[in-house]
Design a protein around this motif. Structure first.
Motif, PDB file in Angstrom:
ATOM      1  N   SER A 206      22.535  55.949  -6.143  1.00 43.12           N
ATOM      2  CA  SER A 206      21.898  54.637  -6.278  1.00 43.12           C
ATOM      3  C   SER A 206      20.720  54.590  -5.306  1.00 43.12           C
ATOM      4  O   SER A 206      20.685  55.308  -4.311  1.00 43.12           O
ATOM      5  CB  SER A 206      22.899  53.531  -5.946  1.00 43.12           C
ATOM      6  OG  SER A 206      23.443  53.736  -4.658  1.00 43.12           O
ATOM      7  N   ARG A 207      19.738  53.740  -5.619  1.00 45.12           N
ATOM      8  CA  ARG A 207      18.597  53.601  -4.717  1.00 45.12           C
ATOM      9  C   ARG A 207      18.917  52.614  -3.592  1.00 45.12           C
ATOM     10  O   ARG A 207      19.788  51.755  -3.726  1.00 45.12           O
ATOM     11  CB  ARG A 207      17.371  53.117  -5.497  1.00 45.12           C
ATOM     12  CG  ARG A 207      16.821  54.184  -6.418  1.00 45.12           C
ATOM     13  CD  ARG A 207      15.458  53.822  -6.970  1.00 45.12           C
ATOM     14  NE  ARG A 207      15.502  52.757  -7.956  1.00 45.12           N
ATOM     15  CZ  ARG A 207      14.467  52.430  -8.738  1.00 45.12           C
ATOM     16  NH1 ARG A 207      13.314  53.072  -8.632  1.00 45.12           N
ATOM     17  NH2 ARG A 207      14.578  51.466  -9.630  1.00 45.12           N
ATOM     18  N   GLY A 208      18.197  52.745  -2.509  1.00 37.78           N
ATOM     19  CA  GLY A 208      18.314  51.779  -1.429  1.00 37.78           C
ATOM     20  C   GLY A 208      17.353  50.623  -1.643  1.00 37.78           C
ATOM     21  O   GLY A 208      16.617  50.580  -2.626  1.00 37.78           O
ATOM     22  N   ASN A 209      17.383  49.679  -0.723  1.00 38.42           N
ATOM     23  CA  ASN A 209      16.357  48.636  -0.804  1.00 38.42           C
ATOM     24  C   ASN A 209      16.048  48.013   0.561  1.00 38.42           C
ATOM     25  O   ASN A 209      16.846  48.078   1.494  1.00 38.42           O
ATOM     26  CB  ASN A 209      16.711  47.555  -1.835  1.00 38.42           C
ATOM     27  CG  ASN A 209      17.855  46.671  -1.393  1.00 38.42           C
ATOM     28  OD1 ASN A 209      18.440  46.864  -0.335  1.00 38.42           O
ATOM     29  ND2 ASN A 209      18.204  45.711  -2.219  1.00 38.42           N
ATOM     30  N   ILE A 210      14.848  47.459   0.637  1.00 42.53           N
ATOM     31  CA  ILE A 210      14.418  46.685   1.802  1.00 42.53           C
ATOM     32  C   ILE A 210      13.619  45.494   1.269  1.00 42.53           C
ATOM     33  O   ILE A 210      13.140  45.523   0.137  1.00 42.53           O
ATOM     34  CB  ILE A 210      13.528  47.496   2.771  1.00 42.53           C
ATOM     35  CG1 ILE A 210      12.361  48.153   2.011  1.00 42.53           C
ATOM     36  CG2 ILE A 210      14.333  48.545   3.520  1.00 42.53           C
ATOM     37  CD1 ILE A 210      11.378  48.902   2.899  1.00 42.53           C
ATOM     38  N   LEU A 304      13.225  55.808 -12.387  1.00 38.86           N
ATOM     39  CA  LEU A 304      14.218  54.720 -12.315  1.00 38.86           C
ATOM     40  C   LEU A 304      15.292  54.955 -11.257  1.00 38.86           C
ATOM     41  O   LEU A 304      15.763  54.020 -10.642  1.00 38.86           O
ATOM     42  CB  LEU A 304      14.937  54.580 -13.656  1.00 38.86           C
ATOM     43  CG  LEU A 304      14.353  53.680 -14.729  1.00 38.86           C
ATOM     44  CD1 LEU A 304      15.311  53.625 -15.906  1.00 38.86           C
ATOM     45  CD2 LEU A 304      14.102  52.275 -14.198  1.00 38.86           C
ATOM     46  N   TRP A 305      15.706  56.206 -11.089  1.00 40.82           N
ATOM     47  CA  TRP A 305      16.893  56.483 -10.282  1.00 40.82           C
ATOM     48  C   TRP A 305      16.580  57.018  -8.892  1.00 40.82           C
ATOM     49  O   TRP A 305      17.360  56.833  -7.966  1.00 40.82           O
ATOM     50  CB  TRP A 305      17.789  57.512 -10.985  1.00 40.82           C
ATOM     51  CG  TRP A 305      18.369  57.056 -12.286  1.00 40.82           C
ATOM     52  CD1 TRP A 305      18.427  55.771 -12.748  1.00 40.82           C
ATOM     53  CD2 TRP A 305      18.967  57.878 -13.296  1.00 40.82           C
ATOM     54  NE1 TRP A 305      19.022  55.739 -13.978  1.00 40.82           N
ATOM     55  CE2 TRP A 305      19.378  57.013 -14.338  1.00 40.82           C
ATOM     56  CE3 TRP A 305      19.212  59.243 -13.415  1.00 40.82           C
ATOM     57  CZ2 TRP A 305      20.013  57.489 -15.492  1.00 40.82           C
ATOM     58  CZ3 TRP A 305      19.841  59.704 -14.555  1.00 40.82           C
ATOM     59  CH2 TRP A 305      20.244  58.842 -15.583  1.00 40.82           C
ATOM     60  N   LEU A 306      15.466  57.740  -8.770  1.00 45.15           N
ATOM     61  CA  LEU A 306      15.283  58.525  -7.540  1.00 45.15           C
ATOM     62  C   LEU A 306      13.969  58.256  -6.828  1.00 45.15           C
ATOM     63  O   LEU A 306      13.793  58.686  -5.684  1.00 45.15           O
ATOM     64  CB  LEU A 306      15.359  60.029  -7.880  1.00 45.15           C
ATOM     65  CG  LEU A 306      16.717  60.494  -8.436  1.00 45.15           C
ATOM     66  CD1 LEU A 306      16.586  61.893  -9.026  1.00 45.15           C
ATOM     67  CD2 LEU A 306      17.778  60.478  -7.338  1.00 45.15           C
ATOM     68  N   GLY A 407      22.202  58.012 -12.629  1.00 43.22           N
ATOM     69  CA  GLY A 407      21.852  57.292 -11.426  1.00 43.22           C
ATOM     70  C   GLY A 407      21.888  55.797 -11.661  1.00 43.22           C
ATOM     71  O   GLY A 407      21.990  55.326 -12.788  1.00 43.22           O
ATOM     72  N   VAL A 408      21.801  55.053 -10.582  1.00 39.79           N
ATOM     73  CA  VAL A 408      21.687  53.608 -10.644  1.00 39.79           C
ATOM     74  C   VAL A 408      20.373  53.251  -9.957  1.00 39.79           C
ATOM     75  O   VAL A 408      20.171  53.601  -8.797  1.00 39.79           O
ATOM     76  CB  VAL A 408      22.872  52.931  -9.919  1.00 39.79           C
ATOM     77  CG1 VAL A 408      22.664  51.422  -9.842  1.00 39.79           C
ATOM     78  CG2 VAL A 408      24.176  53.272 -10.604  1.00 39.79           C
TER      79      VAL A 408
END
Lengths: 467, 467
Positions: A206-210, A304-306, A407-408
């Protein structure tokens, strides 16, 4: 193993049969859980939260789990239970959440949001998909094994939190205060979703976020564009010009330092994407968009995923009503969030964006970046993780096909959290599907997913035990 | 002249004395006019509009003007009257407006907006400055001459419209249907404002304006930034990038064709600016802004009065509430207005901006520019206009100093309109000052301006007659 009943394939067959016998009761009890309006963000729903937690505690105790208790760190309690009667076997920490999103807008629901309502092959209710059915399926797998064999094939701890929809605020503290109680070999998440109906898949990253807000100011108050236009700065225009520097002309992120640490996809990542046979034309048609915005040289699923993103989520400045108003806005702001790819550090990435934006503020304007607390790193379970392999075997047994690794694009904070605090990897085994109106009116869950999920969790326990 | 009473300096002295005798009555009657809530934009105030028009008609008839009538073109009526008893002398068309802006926000007023309230040297009320006192002063000048001499030194037509605050919609039609009735040698405007207290000045030019909205769309609906971020366009970002192309890195307008026809300031323009001794530091300090946004090589007053601008008046996109929302906005919009310098054609300038913006929309997004109807060209009275010279002599007589020629950064559509339809130049003789909270709560007018204005209009009639 202290399992007293049948074992191996016999036990699985017996558990399947038990599921068939108990299916209606399991559904009825799930609907009772769904009827608890457990909205974590709104204090008006405190009763619903308490009722849901009590219902889960009662079920865990009744089915034979030990040490059933509420873990509290000042917010909504998490429900904990364990069964540790399999010395020498792995210990899994089963994760889910019993809190749900608010049901608003109420008028958009075809049936009352907290009254599960059957429509053909699905039932509609807030929390049906996120995350009450998936967690109930996991608990039902445990119950079936306990009922049929008197025990479990491995050690199991259960953690059902009540704050997933409000950022899992209490979890980091609970991981510190209950490190021993929560120790395990892997987190098995009953949250998250499958890729799409009909394609067996397992989520592996999954991807991170800020997040942050950019505020620009050019004067003490909005000014008349006739009396002041020319020598005086325009905050809306300054904001636009600053935001325009975040990407280059081709759409590549142009923030120095932001990409630091980003890992390239592996050959195996590319192979998974290839195997999915993704229909790009359909993807764009469904959302009414035209292809072309992607950065050059990047494939759609990789994007989308990475790949990281920098998105403006909202713009506010000046006059926004009907008609015109000849004003020079003194202030302008943008909400900004970034998705992070594997390897990016959330704090360093946020610092890089802030530094870049501020460096592009003209000296006759002031800019401020207000960063959201925290942020979450991307997560990927190691490609050769033994529990991942076990989950893949389970899915193959249920669906007759090896699942695809997908992936997410979104962010699953629990994975980064347990990795950081408990040193655990995360494998996901949820039967939710991404199309089930999650966080929206008329959320639903499929009866076929419920049945597939029961089969999968019956098989997951012995497979994870073998890992 | 058919003037029956005293003439020359005797008449002026007699008119001054008449003003002194009638000052309180003139103020009382002005306050009656102000008490009519003549808000043109809101049908709820129709009564106030009708009362104000009736009060003006009654006054014009009572003081001896002929052909008092309402001119109507489907909207709010304009009040017309004339006195044409000076064959061979010039004819002036005195212009003002009796409609006012809405009083909102009501709670910001220190006294009821339609009840003139004296505070030291000023009275506070909606319309006190814009434009009821200035037009009342002009009518009082006519009344004084009519009372003292039985006539006027020149032919006078009066046009008081009721739609200035809503774009003077009816005027172009009235200029066509009543071309003969409204024919004159010059428009003398009792609308507009003086530069600042203490500096005698005369407005000689104003900028034009055009308006439009830019709408950008990238998808059918707002999208989750996790599920869709990367391959899909972001409307807010597209909007920002398009707006950022309107100026170059130094702040110069970068729209091809927009500047076509723009005239350079004359030496006389530069001399006027120089003579003003403008305090630039104070200008920026008063509005809480920092100097530096001006385009290179342009002086501040030139920038304010004669240079075109492209301003974003407002931005709207995506989520604008408290906190964050990880959404990719599907739509974004900007309100845009431009001030035009002398020589620019409003239609061509608007076309240039539209064409430039659309050329910068990426092919995977759609953009639409919705232009406001019309637009107004900049206006400048010719430097050697004989009526301008007359107004300058009047101001010198009242204030003991030759007035400075100043520009107006804003737009005065009436000047462009009468130039186009009636072939008239405009000279301005209003005693409003730019600091009087026009269009804002606690609008006010100074008693000293009232007295100076009466003196000026007494002198204006014979001076304009000489022109």
């Amino acid at each position: 193993m202290s399992v007293a009943g049948p074992s191996g394939q016999d036990a699985i067959a017996a558990a399947d049969a038990w599921m068939a016998d108990n299916r209606q009761r399991l559904l009825d009890e799930l609907f009772d859980l769904i009827r608890c309006p457990s909205v974590s963000t709104d204090p008006a729903y405190k009763d619903g939260m308490d009722k849901a937690a009590a219902l889960l505690q009662a079920r865990l105790a009744r089915m034979g789990m030990a040490d059933v208790q509420l873990l509290n760190n000042g917010g909504h309690s998490a429900v904990f239970a364990q069964w540790t009667g399999a010395p020498g076997m792995p210990t899994i920490l089963v994760y889910g959440h019993y809190d749900v999103q608010p049901p608003d807008p109420l008028e958009a629901w075809a049936s009352p949001p907290f009254e599960p309502t059957l429509h053909a092959d699905r039932y509609v209710a807030r929390g049906a998909s996120d995350d009450k059915s998936p967690l109930w399926i996991a608990l039902s797998g445990l119950e079936a094994w306990l009922a049929v064999t008197g025990g479990l094939p491995l050690n199991v701890k259960v953690l059902l939190e009540g704050e997933e929809e409000i950022g899992s605020r209490s979890l980091p503290g609970l991981f510190v205060s209950h490190r021993e109680l929560l120790s395990a070999d892997v987190l098995v998440s009953a949250d998250g979703g499958r890729w799409r109906p009909g394609t067996p898949s397992v989520n592996t990253n999954s991807r991170g976020n800020i997040g942050m807000e950019l505020h620009v100011q050019t004067a003490g108050t909005d000014l008349h564009s006739g009396r002041y236009g020319g020598p005086v700065g325009n905050a809306a225009m300054v904001l636009a010009r600053m935001l325009a520097t975040l990407h280059d002309a081709d759409g590549r992120i142009a923030v120095p330092g932001f990409m630091d640490g980003l890992q390239r996809p592996s050959n195996s990542d590319y192979a998974s994407m290839e195997a999915l046979g993704f229909d790009e034309a359909k993807f764009f048609a469904e959302i009414g968009a035209v292809p072309g915005a992607i950065e050059p040289g990047v494939r759609l699923l990789e994007s989308l995923w990475l790949r990281p993103t920098i998105e403006v989520n909202g713009l506010t400045s000046g006059y926004q009503g009907v008609g015109g108003k000849t004003v020079i806005p003194a202030t302008a702001s943008a909400k900004i969030t970034c998705r992070l790819g594997p390897g990016q550090d959330p704090v360093r990435a946020a610092e890089a964006v802030e530094k870049h934006l501020l460096a592009h503020c003209p000296r006759w304007a002031t800019a401020e970046v207000r960063r959201s607390r925290g942020g979450t790193a991307a997560y990927a379970v190691p490609e050769d993780d033994r529990f991942l392999a076990a989950v893949e075997r389970v899915i193959e047994q249920v669906h007759g096909r090896k699942p695809l690794r997908v992936g997410v694009g979104g962010t699953l904070p629990i994975s980064a959290m347990v990795k950081e605090h408990l040193g655990l990897e995360t494998v996901m085994l949820s039967y939710a599907i991404a199309d089930e109106n999650i966080h929206a009116p008329n959320e639903f869950f499929r009866l076929s997913s419920f049945d597939d999920g029961l089969k999968a969790w019956v098989r997951a326990l012995p497979e994870l035990a073998k890992a």
